[in-house]
Design a protein around this motif. Structure first.
Motif, PDB file in Angstrom:
ATOM      1  N   ASN A 262       0.481  -1.009  -0.052  1.00 36.42           N
ATOM      2  CA  ASN A 262       0.565  -0.088   0.148  1.00 36.42           C
ATOM      3  C   ASN A 262       0.731   1.669  -0.192  1.00 36.42           C
ATOM      4  O   ASN A 262       0.760   2.558  -0.268  1.00 36.42           O
ATOM      5  CB  ASN A 262      -1.063   0.189   1.296  1.00 36.42           C
ATOM      6  CG  ASN A 262      -2.245  -0.814   1.165  1.00 36.42           C
ATOM      7  OD1 ASN A 262      -2.424  -1.150  -0.069  1.00 36.42           O
ATOM      8  ND2 ASN A 262      -2.218  -1.111   2.447  1.00 36.42           N
TER       9      ASN A 262
ATOM     10  N   LEU B 280       2.139   1.423  -3.615  1.00 39.87           N
ATOM     11  CA  LEU B 280       1.288   1.833  -4.267  1.00 39.87           C
ATOM     12  C   LEU B 280       0.616   3.284  -3.831  1.00 39.87           C
ATOM     13  O   LEU B 280       0.637   4.262  -5.229  1.00 39.87           O
ATOM     14  CB  LEU B 280      -0.126   1.076  -4.080  1.00 39.87           C
ATOM     15  CG  LEU B 280      -0.292  -0.594  -4.614  1.00 39.87           C
ATOM     16  CD1 LEU B 280      -1.274  -1.217  -4.475  1.00 39.87           C
ATOM     17  CD2 LEU B 280       0.083  -0.124  -6.244  1.00 39.87           C
ATOM     18  N   ASP B 281       0.474   4.076  -2.454  1.00 35.82           N
ATOM     19  CA  ASP B 281       0.939   5.205  -2.552  1.00 35.82           C
ATOM     20  C   ASP B 281       1.791   6.121  -2.890  1.00 35.82           C
ATOM     21  O   ASP B 281       0.803   7.384  -4.058  1.00 35.82           O
ATOM     22  CB  ASP B 281       0.392   5.531  -0.851  1.00 35.82           C
ATOM     23  CG  ASP B 281      -0.677   4.877  -0.506  1.00 35.82           C
ATOM     24  OD1 ASP B 281      -1.639   4.343  -1.375  1.00 35.82           O
ATOM     25  OD2 ASP B 281      -0.919   4.498   1.125  1.00 35.82           O
TER      26      ASP B 281
ATOM     27  N   GLN C  64       3.993   5.016  -5.591  1.00 35.85           N
ATOM     28  CA  GLN C  64       3.395   5.267  -6.752  1.00 35.85           C
ATOM     29  C   GLN C  64       2.569   6.522  -7.481  1.00 35.85           C
ATOM     30  O   GLN C  64       2.125   7.400  -8.392  1.00 35.85           O
ATOM     31  CB  GLN C  64       3.749   4.162  -7.319  1.00 35.85           C
ATOM     32  CG  GLN C  64       4.345   3.112  -7.076  1.00 35.85           C
ATOM     33  CD  GLN C  64       3.729   1.580  -7.840  1.00 35.85           C
ATOM     34  OE1 GLN C  64       2.731   1.565  -8.181  1.00 35.85           O
ATOM     35  NE2 GLN C  64       4.952   0.602  -7.777  1.00 35.85           N
ATOM     36  N   MET C  65       1.003   6.126  -6.824  1.00 33.99           N
ATOM     37  CA  MET C  65       0.163   6.937  -6.855  1.00 33.99           C
ATOM     38  C   MET C  65       0.180   8.546  -7.435  1.00 33.99           C
ATOM     39  O   MET C  65      -0.366   9.465  -7.316  1.00 33.99           O
ATOM     40  CB  MET C  65      -1.099   6.935  -5.858  1.00 33.99           C
ATOM     41  CG  MET C  65      -2.102   5.020  -6.663  1.00 33.99           C
ATOM     42  SD  MET C  65      -2.812   5.102  -5.480  1.00 33.99           S
ATOM     43  CE  MET C  65      -4.390   5.871  -5.898  1.00 33.99           C
ATOM     44  N   GLN C  66       1.207   8.600  -5.768  1.00 30.12           N
ATOM     45  CA  GLN C  66       1.189  10.373  -5.636  1.00 30.12           C
ATOM     46  C   GLN C  66       2.270  10.477  -6.636  1.00 30.12           C
ATOM     47  O   GLN C  66       2.582  11.659  -7.159  1.00 30.12           O
ATOM     48  CB  GLN C  66       1.765  10.276  -4.182  1.00 30.12           C
ATOM     49  CG  GLN C  66       0.661  10.515  -3.138  1.00 30.12           C
ATOM     50  CD  GLN C  66       1.296   9.565  -1.907  1.00 30.12           C
ATOM     51  OE1 GLN C  66       3.005  10.055  -1.390  1.00 30.12           O
ATOM     52  NE2 GLN C  66       0.697   9.080  -0.760  1.00 30.12           N
TER      53      GLN C  66
ATOM     54  N   GLU D 132       2.443  10.141  -9.047  1.00 28.27           N
ATOM     55  CA  GLU D 132       2.241   9.927 -10.657  1.00 28.27           C
ATOM     56  C   GLU D 132       0.783  10.980 -10.882  1.00 28.27           C
ATOM     57  O   GLU D 132       0.884  11.285 -11.605  1.00 28.27           O
ATOM     58  CB  GLU D 132       0.851   8.637 -11.064  1.00 28.27           C
ATOM     59  CG  GLU D 132      -0.168   8.865 -12.161  1.00 28.27           C
ATOM     60  CD  GLU D 132       0.528   8.663 -13.163  1.00 28.27           C
ATOM     61  OE1 GLU D 132       1.223   9.465 -14.361  1.00 28.27           O
ATOM     62  OE2 GLU D 132       1.867   8.627 -13.362  1.00 28.27           O
ATOM     63  N   ALA D 133       0.554  10.927  -9.576  1.00 27.12           N
ATOM     64  CA  ALA D 133      -0.389  12.947  -9.460  1.00 27.12           C
ATOM     65  C   ALA D 133       0.542  13.805  -9.077  1.00 27.12           C
ATOM     66  O   ALA D 133       0.077  14.476 -10.852  1.00 27.12           O
ATOM     67  CB  ALA D 133      -1.127  12.687  -7.660  1.00 27.12           C
TER      68      ALA D 133
ATOM     69  N   GLN E  20       1.775  13.757 -13.456  1.00 25.54           N
ATOM     70  CA  GLN E  20       0.287  15.104 -14.203  1.00 25.54           C
ATOM     71  C   GLN E  20       0.603  16.115 -13.806  1.00 25.54           C
ATOM     72  O   GLN E  20       0.121  17.624 -14.231  1.00 25.54           O
ATOM     73  CB  GLN E  20      -0.836  13.680 -13.546  1.00 25.54           C
ATOM     74  CG  GLN E  20      -2.938  14.834 -15.026  1.00 25.54           C
ATOM     75  CD  GLN E  20      -1.956  14.239 -15.847  1.00 25.54           C
ATOM     76  OE1 GLN E  20      -1.741  12.770 -16.076  1.00 25.54           O
ATOM     77  NE2 GLN E  20      -1.869  15.225 -17.073  1.00 25.54           N
TER      78      GLN E  20
ATOM     79  N   ASP F 177      11.102  12.008 -10.018  1.00 24.93           N
ATOM     80  CA  ASP F 177      10.268  11.029  -9.512  1.00 24.93           C
ATOM     81  C   ASP F 177      11.017  11.341  -7.764  1.00 24.93           C
ATOM     82  O   ASP F 177      11.553  10.614  -7.288  1.00 24.93           O
ATOM     83  CB  ASP F 177      10.608   9.620  -9.010  1.00 24.93           C
ATOM     84  CG  ASP F 177       8.880   9.629  -9.853  1.00 24.93           C
ATOM     85  OD1 ASP F 177       8.008  10.285 -10.751  1.00 24.93           O
ATOM     86  OD2 ASP F 177       9.132   8.982 -10.915  1.00 24.93           O
TER      87      ASP F 177
END
Length: 1287
Positions: A229, A232-233, A235-237, A239-240, A243, A354
């Motif tokens: 998690n 994933l968090d 990675q999501m952060q 990616e956010a 973007q 990143d």
């Protein structure tokens, strides 16, 4: 889980031992004759200690003593060890049981066995407790030991009560003794069985271990899950962040500002070695005395850019170059200072994605999103200084280099401010490995702020003095080497040419100026190529004369030599127009684009000027490098030549007037835009990407910079341009003064430029096209439209998808439920696609084309599988898969049927010959052994798949072309014909089974059996679909009506409940087969598209049309989005999206303006009634704070884009159409002049309102919305008045 297990075991103990106080646990007991005792962990621990300390009085030994002592008449209590014997009460209780056994002989054996079992059980439990770890089930076991103790205690009390009341020794009670003894023995045996079974405790102990393991596994899983998690968090952060940074930076960055993209050549080998070595030492010096900045200055032509390019190139090889920005006057994007720091920040992020660099920039922009809007000291500090500091700390062992070249070429109006901001950064960097390299001329706007902030502790300054010995030696070495190459390549004698003395003169003339030396060498080589070696001495003498060391005199001499003997005014005009175009270009264009934009001809009947040939002659001053000249060559001017050719020092025949060049470029750009409308009209007839061809070369430049060239040098930046000598100002004035209640415009063309300026979107009628701005080529697979005439449809085996073939040379796959297209267009055919069919497993789609080919496609990806099936010599009208999916049959214009291997695409056997006219339709029999074909020879034939031979004779009976054939599940054949009938045939006997099905009033184009074989559907030229009963040939229900043109294809869904039909009206409809009712709306796209807008992040497109309102398209998938805007959004004519993507605005034909929240799609204010009419342009201000509606008549309205509140309104309908306004006229001879003249090619009508925008009237077409990267092009010939209109 664990709670359920505990409850289970608790119920188990309750069932075995009873609950305390439960009547089933026995009779209520009298007070005991022994002290209370507990069966708990403390008891077992005490017993363990006692056993170790008193091995002679273990429980079993004490019990043996009791057996012997009671038998000998001894007192019970004397046989039991005194306190602190832990089991005294337990043994006492058991002792009374033993006494019962002694008194009642029938119970003796059971009592003794029970007592021994209890002692044995206690010992076993004691051992278990000694080895057990505390856990959930062990605790539960300990808790229930109290129930075990209660059972033992109760049995002993019950027995003692019977012993004390003398009932078992009384003869009076003798009748009940046997019964009570039997009950006693039963209770003893039941309890004994429980005590003997240690499984429950052992199970508890085992489950304890299991639970512990489960808990360990669960903890491990929780740790792993948390780790996953967290990842994933993260990675999501990340990616956010990516973007967000893309959205914030990409529209403010310049992607091609690198030395190689800007055509900057590094220094020749063995030149500038001392300076480059000095710079290299500075880069790698991390000591406390090293400076963070290096400022390289020099005179024009001294080689600053070559040195800067060398530094960037070497650092790139060393992986120390983190960012570079080469400012180039010929590229408008690079001279705007607001893009400098965002572009560098973007490169810093990309160098180490990143990383903390991205985090720092992300944090800065999150805190203040307006940071990217314009250059400022805050922007420089956050996006430049802070980011470089972070990068330097991350990369402390290596240099972090940023290179900026040509600071003096910054937009002149902003140079002073920009230089001042840079000067304030000198003292801000702290990390010694941070290195910022800046090159520029020593112009006052730079020199003053730099000198004021200059501190040798922070800035190292190197000036390229062309008079120094080092510069002269470097240039002399360069010159001698390049002249030596000419001598060697042309087989010359060095001593004769150039000779030592003249070579020394050349070096003196060069005076340490690299641009002088490079220009002379290039000029020599180009002239040798053009005139041969005999010109060499004249050339050498010409450039060696006194005063030639001035670069301007050298340029003049070169032009005079190139144009020696030429007297034609047209030749000099051609020079001025071509070179003038290069002078005013706002981004580099190749020769093909320049040639198309200028469209340079001496007169209307002349061929275009060969610009490549002209550039070859002028290569010395127009093209850097030595590459061949071709249509891809990009001309570039050195700044020194630009300054010379636009100054009075140039001969008037060569002198460039930028105002004239800008006027010509404006005129040509507007003509390009007007011409695109006609191209779109032709595109509507040819839908495929192949047929699109490409946009005119340079069209992207026209849409981006046309209005810029138009308003250059003018005091008023808004107005209308009129192109054409014969057009008078009053003509467009009358034509354009229409109001929306008087007209309806058909087929307007919308053109927009993507925010990143890489794509152009054009939209008209049903079609939206995407084009690559750089190449002018269409972007493959990005055409949003519905095909024109649908020629064939089919259902996928699962009924979820419907492919449709069309005369657009491609086909689509649709979702049968939603009606949305799935994936991309299936493109590859070069002509109409007549037929499509799914393979039995649904994984492939076969298609047949008018281009004489068949193709196999992956139904998921839309990619063509293998090469086209080639073999037919005519159009392929029909294709079908065999039931096992191994074969594909095709019917063709060449009168044959062919069989193909579906895997390899290779033909199997020879063509099936027998028909005497086109084969329109084919179908496989259910067993796959036979093929039916229908032909224009009015017959149906059956073929054997293996032999290719016809079976029996042709089926005759139709009186016109057979358009369609189909097999029923039981092997019968249906055929549909242009004779307006459907016929059913026995496939074995070839005879007609029932009379023809009559009812259609047009030819029958398609037939299909229902899956159960009981009915047949037909589609006809009469625009209807019919369902027929197979037994009697009668229609089952009324015709399915809804199509507005011929129905070309029909198909049943696998479950037989739905029928799909495709029509020439451009739609696909799905019907309920039971009642003929349409299921959902027809599958279609927009009708006439009025306006398009692209989101700032280029993820979605909005189209508006008069009939279909507003539609959103997802540009990543090519699918329509299920989004609707609040309110009545019909009859919209213009749409726009704010720069930050937060607002959507649209205007309607009646002047109403709508403003929506782009996230919620709800109106932010009630619809706004604007008082202006006519053709309008709708756009947001560059900062996104205002919404501007401008009309062709000059009227404007401004609103606050946040809440829709009005700011101001101007109803000056005569803003730039009135006669008293000062009109400016343009021609190629005089440039711009005040007033109107008969020889004018272009007129400019200024507007009083700065918000009214830039409009143009060209060849009967109105171009609106110029300047914002979005225009609408309207042909006035397409105006359809709703009422009488006077013109």
């Amino acid at each position: 889980m664990f709670d359920h297990l505990e409850s289970f075991f608790e119920s188990l103990y309750d069932r075995l031992f009873g609950r305390p106080g439960d009547p089933s646990a026995g009779l209520s007991s009298p007070p005991s004759e022994w002290d209370s005792w507990e069966l708990d962990p403390e008891f077992f621990r005490a017993m363990s200690r006692w056993t170790i300390d008193h091995p002679e009085t273990t429980l079993d030994r004490v019990l043996d003593n009791i057996y012997a002592g009671i038998g000998n008449g001894k007192d019970l209590l004397d046989l039991i060890p005194d306190s602190p014997f832990p089991a005294r009460s337990l043994v006492t209780a058991l002792g009374y049981l033993v006494k019962i056994g002694a008194s009642v002989s029938r119970a003796k054996s059971e009592v003794q066995k029970f007592a021994k079992d209890v002692i044995q059980w206690v010992g076993d439990v004691q051992a278990v407790f000694q080895s057990s770890r505390s856990g959930t089930f062990t605790r539960r076991t300990k808790k229930n030991l109290a129930k075990m103790r209660a059972l033992i205690d109760e049995i002993c009390k019950w027995a003692t009560a019977r012993l004390n009341d003398g009932r078992w020794s009384s003869i009076v009670n003798g009748l009940s003794i046997n019964q009570e003894i039997d009950e006693f023995k039963s209770r003893i045996e039941g309890a004994r069985a429980l005590f003997l079974d240690l499984a429950v405790i052992n199970l508890a102990q085992g489950l304890d271990a299991i639970v512990r393991e489960i808990e360990n596994v669960r903890k491990l899983q929780q740790d792993q899950l948390k780790n996953i998690n967290d990842k994933l968090d993260a990675q999501m952060q990340a990616e956010a962040r990516r973007q967000f940074l893309a959205n914030m930076l990409n529209t403010h960055t310049v992607a091609n500002a690198t030395y190689d993209k800007q055509g900057k050549q590094p220094c020749d080998a063995n030149t500038r070695t001392a300076i480059l070595a000095d710079i290299d030492t500075w880069i790698h010096d991390f000591s406390g005395d090293s400076q963070n900045f290096l400022w390289l200055t020099g005179d024009p032509g001294s080689g600053k850019s070559a040195i800067t390019a060398s530094v960037a190139s070497k650092c790139k090889d060393d992986d120390t170059l983190w960012a570079q920005f080469f400012i180039n006057r010929n590229n408008a994007d690079t001279i705007d200072p607001k893009s400098y720091f965002p572009s560098i920040a973007r490169q810093l992020i990309d160098h180490m994605p990143d990383s903390d660099v991205a985090l720092a920039i992300h944090g800065a922009l999150q805190n203040k999103r307006t940071l990217v809007d314009d250059i400022s000291i805050e922007q420089a500090s956050k996006l430049f200084v802070d980011a470089i500091e972070v990068a330097s700390k991350l990369n402390s062992e290596k240099a972090v280099v940023v290179v900026i070249d040509g600071l003096d070429e910054t937009d002149r109006s902003r140079l002073s401010i920009t230089a001042g901001i840079f000067s304030e950064l000198f003292a801000k960097l702290r990390c010694r490995n941070a290195k910022v390299f800046i090159s520029s001329r020593t112009e006052d706007d730079i020199q003053k702020p730099f000198s004021k902030a200059f501190d040798v502790r922070h800035v190292k300054h190197i000036h390229l003095d062309t008079s120094t010995q080092a510069s002269i030696q470097d240039v002399s070495y360069f010159l001698a080497k390049r002249i030596g190459d000419i001598v060697e390549n042309n087989d010359l004698n060095w001593e004769e040419w150039p000779g030592i003395e003249r070579m020394q003169t050349l070096c003196i003339r060069a005076s340490g100026l690299f641009i002088w030396a490079a220009t002379v060498v290039k000029f020599f080589q180009e002239q040798i190529n053009a005139l041969g070696r005999e010109c060499l001495n004249d050339l050498l003498d010409a450039v060696s004369t006194d005063g030639m060391d001035d670069i301007n005199i050298l340029y003049e001499a070169i032009l005079q030599i190139v144009y020696k003997g030429r007297k034609s005014d047209w030749e000099f005009e051609t020079f001025r127009r071509v070179v003038g175009c290069v002078v005013v270009l706002q981004e580099p264009l190749c020769l093909a684009e320049i040639e198309n934009l200028l469209d340079l001809r001496q007169n209307a009947s002349s061929e275009r000027v060969d610009i490549q040939r002209l550039v070859r002659r002028l290569r010395t001053v127009l093209v850097p490098g030595t590459d061949d000249i071709n249509d891809k060559t990009i001309p570039r001017l050195h700044k020194s030549f630009f300054e010379f050719i636009t100054s009075e020092r140039a001969d008037r025949r060569f002198c460039i007037n930028p105002d004239v060049s800008n006027g010509e470029m404006a005129m040509q750009c507007l003509c390009q835009l007007a011409g695109l409308r006609d191209k779109h009209v032709s595109l509507s007839k040819n839908y495929s990407t192949q047929a699109m061809g490409s946009l005119p070369p340079g069209f992207g430049y026209a849409i981006q910079f046309g209005s810029w060239h138009l308003v250059q040098g003018k005091s008023v930046m808004s107005g209308m341009a009129i192109i054409g000598r014969s057009v008078q100002v009053l003509e467009p004035q009358q034509l354009l003064r229409f109001f929306t209640n008087d007209l309806r415009c058909s087929r307007p063309l919308s053109v927009i430029l993507s925010p990143d300026r890489t794509q152009i979107v054009t939209s008209q009628d049903n079609n939206t096209y995407f084009w690559n701005k750089s190449t002018s080529e269409p972007v493959h697979g990005s055409i949003l439209r519905h095909p024109g005439n649908v020629l064939s449809v089919a259902f996928s085996p699962d009924g979820k998808h419907i492919p449709s073939a069309s005369n657009n040379n491609a086909f689509y796959v649709w979702d049968s439920q939603s009606g949305q297209t799935i994936g991309t267009v299936f493109e590859g055919h070069t002509n109409w696609v007549h037929s499509v069919a799914f393979s039995p497993d649904g994984k492939c789609i076969a298609s047949g084309s008018q281009g004489r080919t068949g193709r196999i496609w992956d139904s998921q990806s839309g990619q063509s599988i293998g090469t086209p099936f080639k073999g037919h010599t005519g159009m392929v009208f029909s294709v079908a898969f065999s039931p096992d999916g191994k074969h594909i049959a095709s019917g063709s214009e060449d009168k044959t049927v062919r069989i193909w291997d579906s895997q390899s695409g290779k033909p199997i056997g020879t063509a099936f010959e027998g028909h005497t006219d086109w084969v329109r339709s084919i179908a496989f029999s259910p067993d796959g052994k036979h093929i039916a074909s229908g032909s224009d020879d009015e017959t149906v034939r059956i073929w054997d798949l293996q032999s290719g031979k016809p079976i029996g004779t042709a089926f005759e009976g139709h009186t016109n072309w057979v358009r369609s054939v189909a097999f029923s599940p039981d092997g019968r054949i249906a055929s549909g014909s242009d004779d307006k009938t459907v016929r059913i045939w026995d496939s074995q006997s070839t005879r007609l089974i029932v009379t023809s099905f009559e009812g259609h009033t047009g030819g029958v184009n398609s037939v299909a059996f229902s899956p159960d074989g009981k009915c047949i559907a037909s589609g006809s030229d009469d625009e209807t679909v019919r369902i027929w009963d197979l037994q009697n040939g009668q229609p089952i229900i009324t015709p399915f009506q809804g199509h507005t043109d011929c129905v070309q294809s029909i198909a049943f869904s696998p479950d037989g409940k739905r029928i799909a039909s495709g029509s020439d009206d451009g739609t696909i409809r799905v019907w309920a087969s039971q009642n003929g009712q349409p299921i959902g709306p027809p599958f279609r796209s927009h009708s006439e598209v009025r306006s398009v807008a692209l989101s700032p992040d280029a993820t979605y497109l909005i189209c508006v049309s008069l009939e279909d309102s507003v539609r959103f398209w997802d540009l990543r998938t090519g699918l329509a989005m299920e989004i609707s805007l609040e309110g009545d959004s019909r009859d919209l004519t213009a749409i726009s999206i704010s720069p930050d993507g937060s607002r959507i605005a649209a205007s309607s034909m009646n002047g109403t303006v709508y403003l929506w929240d782009a996230t919620t799609h709800r109106l932010v204010s009630p619809p706004i009634d604007s008082p202006i009419g006519g053709f309008k342009s709708l756009d947001f201000s560059s900062d996104g704070t205002r919404l501007i509606l401008a009309c062709i008549d000059g009227g404007t309205c401004l609103w606050n884009s946040t809440d829709g509140k009005p700011i101001c309104t101007s109803l000056s309908s005569d803003s730039f159409l009135s006669g008293h306004k000062e009109v400016m006229s343009f021609n190629m001879k005089d440039g711009w002049r005040s007033g109107q003249f008969e020889d004018s090619l272009l007129r400019w009508l200024p507007s009083d309102d700065p918000n009214s925008g830039v409009w143009a009237y060209v060849d009967g077409k109105v171009i609106g919305g110029l300047g914002g990267g979005s225009v609408t092009i309207i042909d006035l010939g397409d105006i359809v008045p709703n009422q009488s209109v006077s013109v």
